[in-house]
Enzyme design. Sequence first.
Site, PDB file in Angstrom:
ATOM      1  N   CYS A  71     -24.069 -32.434  -8.165  1.00 53.42           N
ATOM      2  CA  CYS A  71     -25.405 -32.108  -8.665  1.00 53.42           C
ATOM      3  C   CYS A  71     -26.227 -31.404  -7.592  1.00 53.42           C
ATOM      4  O   CYS A  71     -26.596 -32.014  -6.591  1.00 53.42           O
ATOM      5  CB  CYS A  71     -26.083 -33.397  -9.121  1.00 53.42           C
ATOM      6  SG  CYS A  71     -27.846 -33.251  -9.451  1.00 53.42           S
ATOM      7  N   CYS A  74     -29.637 -32.963  -6.857  1.00 53.55           N
ATOM      8  CA  CYS A  74     -29.432 -34.238  -6.152  1.00 53.55           C
ATOM      9  C   CYS A  74     -29.220 -33.994  -4.660  1.00 53.55           C
ATOM     10  O   CYS A  74     -29.795 -34.694  -3.816  1.00 53.55           O
ATOM     11  CB  CYS A  74     -28.210 -34.978  -6.700  1.00 53.55           C
ATOM     12  SG  CYS A  74     -28.332 -35.455  -8.431  1.00 53.55           S
TER      13      CYS A  74
END
Length: 146
Positions: A71, A74
Site C-alpha cells: 500500500c 501506508c
Amino acid sequence: MNEEASPHIVCPHCHTTNRVKRADFSSAPDCGSCHQPLFAGAPVSLDAASFDKHVGRSHLPVVVDFWAPWCGPCLQMAPAFAQAAKDLEPQVQLAKLDTEAHQAIAGRFGIRSIPTMILFKEGREAARVSGAMNAADIARWVRSVG
C-alpha cells in the site's frame, strides 16, 4: 493501588504486562521481565498473539495502524506514524498490524481500506479513521478522540 495510579503497560519487546506507577512514566521505566524500555518511542509491530495482549491488557489507549506492505499511502504515512508515536508516548501507545500477514484480525475489525487507524480503550474500539495523515494530524486526531 488502583489502575489510575499504577496502570498496566504491555512491553513492546516481550509483550509481558507490567504495572507501572504513573509518576514513573517520565523516568523511562523498564519491563520487569525483559528489562527493555516500556516506552520505546516507536510503533510496536503486532502479530496475532501480541495484538490481543496490547489492545486487551493495556490500560493506555492503543492506536493501531492497519496497513499492508503493498500500500503506497501506508508506506508514505509510516514515518509520520513513527513521529506521532514519539509525540504521544507515554500517554498513548501506537502499534502497527500488517493486514496482509494477519488477515483474520483485519477481518475481525472490518478493515475495508488502508491505512486505517483504530483507537482502542480498555480493549474496545473507541474511534476510527481511514486515509494517510501527517504526524501533526495523527496526534491531533488521537488527542481529540482519546
